[in-house]
Design a protein around this motif. Structure first.
Motif, PDB file in Angstrom:
ATOM      1  N   ARG A  16       0.809  -1.213   0.000  1.00 50.65           N
ATOM      2  CA  ARG A  16       0.000   0.000   0.000  1.00 50.65           C
ATOM      3  C   ARG A  16       0.848   1.271   0.000  1.00 50.65           C
ATOM      4  N   ALA A  17       1.900   1.325   0.807  1.00 51.60           N
ATOM      5  CA  ALA A  17       2.703   2.556   0.887  1.00 51.60           C
ATOM      6  C   ALA A  17       4.194   2.304   1.011  1.00 51.60           C
ATOM      7  N   ALA A  18       4.594   1.225   1.701  1.00 47.30           N
ATOM      8  CA  ALA A  18       6.028   0.978   1.893  1.00 47.30           C
ATOM      9  C   ALA A  18       6.725   0.705   0.562  1.00 47.30           C
ATOM     10  N   HIS A  19       6.198  -0.207  -0.235  1.00 51.36           N
ATOM     11  CA  HIS A  19       6.820  -0.492  -1.527  1.00 51.36           C
ATOM     12  C   HIS A  19       6.735   0.696  -2.483  1.00 51.36           C
ATOM     13  N   PRO A  20       5.623   1.436  -2.524  1.00 47.28           N
ATOM     14  CA  PRO A  20       5.637   2.671  -3.322  1.00 47.28           C
ATOM     15  C   PRO A  20       6.706   3.667  -2.885  1.00 47.28           C
ATOM     16  N   LEU A  21       6.980   3.749  -1.578  1.00 44.76           N
ATOM     17  CA  LEU A  21       8.061   4.617  -1.112  1.00 44.76           C
ATOM     18  C   LEU A  21       9.394   4.141  -1.672  1.00 44.76           C
ATOM     19  N   PHE A  22       9.592   2.824  -1.711  1.00 44.88           N
ATOM     20  CA  PHE A  22      10.836   2.280  -2.270  1.00 44.88           C
ATOM     21  C   PHE A  22      11.004   2.649  -3.743  1.00 44.88           C
ATOM     22  N   THR A  23       9.907   2.748  -4.499  1.00 43.74           N
ATOM     23  CA  THR A  23      10.031   3.076  -5.929  1.00 43.74           C
ATOM     24  C   THR A  23      10.552   4.487  -6.147  1.00 43.74           C
ATOM     25  N   ILE A  24      10.485   5.321  -5.122  1.00 41.73           N
ATOM     26  CA  ILE A  24      11.021   6.685  -5.214  1.00 41.73           C
ATOM     27  C   ILE A  24      12.443   6.742  -4.677  1.00 41.73           C
ATOM     28  N   THR A  25      12.700   6.052  -3.570  1.00 33.46           N
ATOM     29  CA  THR A  25      13.982   6.234  -2.875  1.00 33.46           C
ATOM     30  C   THR A  25      14.899   5.006  -2.907  1.00 33.46           C
ATOM     31  N   GLN A  26      14.378   3.825  -3.309  1.00 34.80           N
ATOM     32  CA  GLN A  26      15.161   2.583  -3.239  1.00 34.80           C
ATOM     33  C   GLN A  26      14.973   1.760  -4.517  1.00 34.80           C
ATOM     34  N   LYS A  27      15.165   2.370  -5.663  1.00 32.95           N
ATOM     35  CA  LYS A  27      14.843   1.694  -6.922  1.00 32.95           C
ATOM     36  C   LYS A  27      15.648   0.415  -7.122  1.00 32.95           C
ATOM     37  N   ASN A  28      16.916   0.421  -6.805  1.00 30.63           N
ATOM     38  CA  ASN A  28      17.730  -0.785  -6.987  1.00 30.63           C
ATOM     39  C   ASN A  28      17.249  -1.928  -6.100  1.00 30.63           C
ATOM     40  N   ARG A  29      16.874  -1.598  -4.882  1.00 29.35           N
ATOM     41  CA  ARG A  29      16.376  -2.640  -3.983  1.00 29.35           C
ATOM     42  C   ARG A  29      15.028  -3.181  -4.460  1.00 29.35           C
ATOM     43  N   VAL A  30      14.229  -2.347  -5.101  1.00 29.01           N
ATOM     44  CA  VAL A  30      12.968  -2.842  -5.658  1.00 29.01           C
ATOM     45  C   VAL A  30      13.245  -3.966  -6.642  1.00 29.01           C
ATOM     46  N   ASN A  31      14.230  -3.784  -7.508  1.00 32.62           N
ATOM     47  CA  ASN A  31      14.608  -4.855  -8.442  1.00 32.62           C
ATOM     48  C   ASN A  31      15.019  -6.117  -7.695  1.00 32.62           C
ATOM     49  N   ASP A  32      15.840  -5.963  -6.653  1.00 29.20           N
ATOM     50  CA  ASP A  32      16.276  -7.127  -5.873  1.00 29.20           C
ATOM     51  C   ASP A  32      15.094  -7.826  -5.200  1.00 29.20           C
ATOM     52  N   MET A  33      14.131  -7.045  -4.722  1.00 30.93           N
ATOM     53  CA  MET A  33      12.967  -7.639  -4.071  1.00 30.93           C
ATOM     54  C   MET A  33      12.124  -8.422  -5.065  1.00 30.93           C
ATOM     55  N   ILE A  34      11.937  -7.875  -6.259  1.00 31.63           N
ATOM     56  CA  ILE A  34      11.157  -8.594  -7.267  1.00 31.63           C
ATOM     57  C   ILE A  34      11.896  -9.846  -7.727  1.00 31.63           C
TER      58      ILE A  34
END
Length: 739
Positions: free
Chosen positions: A360-378
């Protein structure tokens, strides 16, 4: 002489400027890890680094709802310092490899568990300190403990009273909440090293923790499952319960201990120490941990609010960056959901995915500030799918817990892809999404057959119907982006299934039987704990979960006016809830609105879809002021691995991802005069507001890069392109709302 004075003056100015700059950027000073450790926050105060694999924190000897994280601020006894903790969950688990410094030795024939529990120590919060990457406490018996961490290692510093026994207990058996030890091992490698494992079952059904532990001086190790016996070098104890006493002798009263964990094997744990903690400088580890927090927190600079508000904001940002946790060891190994050991090489595998909450909000926050980690999480999602056959639902330490409803890895992948975050195998991800969407478990087969979930055939039928409908809308958007037209049409049609559980005669989403009739009796106020029609909520709280088709939901209510009136009732009705098994998650109530539970988190922004957006501004401010504080009980509900805090971070900045996958953020009202989001070396997004005092909460107009905005939202691309969003605020309430 004049030159020398000039040089001294320049040096002084440089030093002064450096000190001022350091003072300005010490965002870590605004983080208080004790926020959320009382009440129902279920947070832990101990040492960790951003998204780190070690959470080194104190435990209390009690179990139960309040002690889900192992620690509750109301307690005054510490039973251990363990290396794994959950941040704000509603179920307790982990607390692995429990150490406690003691000043006594076991007596001959004394039961190991009796000796362990006898060492539990009293303490006062006045002698306790916590900051990002560091924790310290001095017990009433005079022992001072300091803790700090790297990504995969924990470091302990113990200072004992002079002339006392200098000892340490190791408890691999004692379980809290859902966890139960099934097998342990302790092996003395040499005079300064032990290794072993703890295998347990609980919320994580198959939880294996291998440890490697080094001491700063020679030790004697006494180990056993009943009574303790001296363990010689090379000897190993294997039992369904394991305890040890480490005797440091009398060389020095200050001792250091290094510990590392792996879910794969002891070799991986040892490799962690070799890679991350080959030295014995506690101060160096502490300094580097704090520096890591400083770097990540400084990507958002908030200015112009009170110290208390700033403290709540940066602690919320801190909490949002605790999970998911790094799971692969230095060899790249980790235990998968199939029970096998897998390797990611030099990549990172993550764990603790509380997706029902955090999409709802934590992962959307990552898309702004933690883009590389978003890739690792996916990529972590995809590996889970390859081993398990489905995307993760609530993944915990290499286990699929099936704890919550929905398939919310799907919106997270969709959101990332549509926002241009695509450094993962997109086709494999889509395969996993579709396979998961078309699976039969958890009511999905019924959802496909009936186009809703009948309540006489499946529990939590209403909430599951609503959440699967949203997931299908996200599937449709991903299919459309990948030019899969047939899939797009199928899932888009399925996303409308929410309409099949809307009862126009009551105005609520309501349980329906397999014969098409409504379940009776019906009360929108009734709330059972996840065994009735709604998951952790009631009809008042769940009937708004249609973030993908708000216009359609408004139409079901008969138009904007009726919809707005219904929203008003949500916030103004009495806060009492019916039900014999009321969920403790239903907390933080304003009327029937429950900020303490995630299904409500987008609801306050629904006023933006009516002609009364100022009510969004009013209630966002009310929630921030009344339900988030800088006290230990400063969270109105479970932190839930960052979601509760991510809501606050967004809402304090002035916008919120009501539907994370549509690329839009609904505008609220900013709390700060200025917020700067650093997007890269050359880009930043600045939010400004003339917030003269706490009464300036209503939005008169909004300017985006100097142009007046004629809508209540901004896009992800507008943020990531950089620029300036300016709120012109006023204290004037358009309708003179009274609390």
């Amino acid at each position: 002489m004049r030159t020398r004075l000039l040089l001294l003056l320049l040096c002084f100015i440089g030093l002064l400027t450096s000190c001022q700059r350091e003072k300005e950027t010490r965002v870590t000073d605004f983080v208080d890890p004790f926020i959320g450790t009382a009440g129902q926050g279920h947070c832990f105060p101990g040492a960790t680094v951003p998204f780190g694999g070690i959470q080194l924190s104190p435990d209390n000897p009690r179990s139960g709802w309040e002690w889900c994280s192992g620690y509750h601020y109301s307690d005054s006894i510490i039973s251990s310092f363990s290396h794994s903790h959950l941040s704000g969950t509603g179920i307790g688990d982990l607390q692995d490899i429990r150490l406690l410094p003691v000043t006594t030795r076991p007596q001959v024939g004394e039961k190991a568990i009796d000796f362990i529990t006898k060492g539990y120590a009293k303490f006062s919060h006045a002698n306790e300190t916590a900051e990002p990457g560091y924790y310290s406490v001095t017990f009433d018996n005079g022992i001072k403990t300091e803790l700090t961490v790297t990504s995969r290692c924990g470091m302990h510093s113990y200072q004992y009273p002079t002339n006392s026994v200098y000892g340490l207990t190791l408890d691999l058996t004692t379980a809290r909440n859902w966890d139960r030890t099934v097998m342990t091992s302790i092996k003395k490698i040499n005079n300064r090293t032990i290794q072993g494992y703890r295998k347990s079952t609980g919320w994580a059904k198959e939880h294996n923790v291998y440890f490697f532990m080094e001491f700063s001086q020679d030790v004697d190790v006494w180990a056993g499952n009943d009574t303790l016996k001296l363990l010689k070098n090379g000897q190993k104890l294997v039992s369904n319960q394991g305890y040890a006493f480490i005797d440091f002798g009398t060389t020095t009263n200050k001792v250091l201990v290094k510990v590392s964990l792996s879910s794969a094997n002891c070799e991986g744990a040892a490799a962690n120490l070799d890679k991350e903690l080959s030295h014995w400088s506690f101060d160096k580890v502490k300094r580097e941990a704090k520096q890591r927090w400083k770097r990540i927190l400084s990507r958002i600079k908030a200015e112009g609010a009170s110290k208390e508000e700033t403290r709540v904001f940066y602690t919320a940002l801190y909490h949002a960056y605790l999970a998911p946790y790094l799971f692969s060891d230095a060899h790249g190994n980790y235990k998968g959901p199939d029970g096998e050991i897998h390797s990611v090489g030099k990549a990172n595998q993550y764990t603790v995915f509380s997706l029902w909450d955090t999409f709802r909000a934590a992962h959307p926050l990552f898309t702004i500030t933690q883009k590389n980690r978003v890739n690792d999480m996916i990529k972590s999602f995809i590996r889970h799918y390859e081993a398990h056959g489905l995307l993760p639902n609530w993944e915990l330490m290499g286990n699929e817990s099936h704890c919550m409803i929905g398939n919310h890895a799907i919106p997270i992948i969709t959101e990332a892809y549509l926002k241009g975050i695509r450094n993962f195998d997109v086709e494999k991800a889509y395969e996993a999404m579709k396979e998961t969407s078309l699976s039969q478990g958890n009511g999905l087969g019924l959802f496909r057959t009936y186009n809703y979930i009948p309540c006489d055939l499946e529990k939590e039928s209403v909430s599951k119907t609503l959440e699967y409908a949203y997931d299908d809308w996200c599937m449709a958007q991903m299919a459309k982006a990948l030019n899969k037209e047939d899939d797009y049409l199928y899932f888009m049609e399925a996303s409308k299934n929410y309409k099949n559980v809307f009862d126009s005669s009551t105005g609520f989403m309501r349980a329906k039987l397999s014969d098409g009739n409504w379940k009776t009796p019906f009360s929108p106020f009734a709330s059972a704990h996840r065994d009735d029609d709604y998951t952790e909520g009631n009809a008042w709280q769940y009937s708004w979960f249609v973030p993908h088709d708000v216009e359609g939901l408004i139409a079901l209510h008969g138009g904007k006016t009726a919809f707005a009136n219904k929203l008003d009732s949500l916030f103004t009705l009495p806060s009492t809830i019916e039900g014999d098994n009321v969920s403790p998650d239903i907390s933080g109530l304003i009327g029937q609105y429950a900020q303490g539970n995630e299904p409500s988190h987008h609801v306050v922004y629904l006023f933006n879809y009516t002609d009364t957006p100022y009510k969004t501004q009013y209630y966002v401010d009310k929630i921030r002021r009344e339900l988030y504080t800088d006290r230990p009980d400063g969270l109105c509900g479970n932190e839930d691995c960052g979601q509760m805090s991510a809501w606050y971070v967004f809402s304090a900045m002035g916008f919120y991802p009501m539907n994370p996958s549509d690329g839009k953020y609904q505008l609220g009202t900013p709390m700060f005069k200025k917020v700067t989001i650093k997007l890269g070396q050359d880009r930043k997004f600045v939010i400004k507001a003339n917030r003269e005092n706490d009464q300036y909460i209503y939005v008169k107009e909004v300017l985006l890069n100097g142009d007046k905005l004629d809508r209540t939202w901004i896009t992800h691309d507008e943020i990531m392109d950089g620029g300036e969003l300016e709120f012109v605020l006023t204290p004037e309430n358009p309708s003179k709302i009274k609390e």
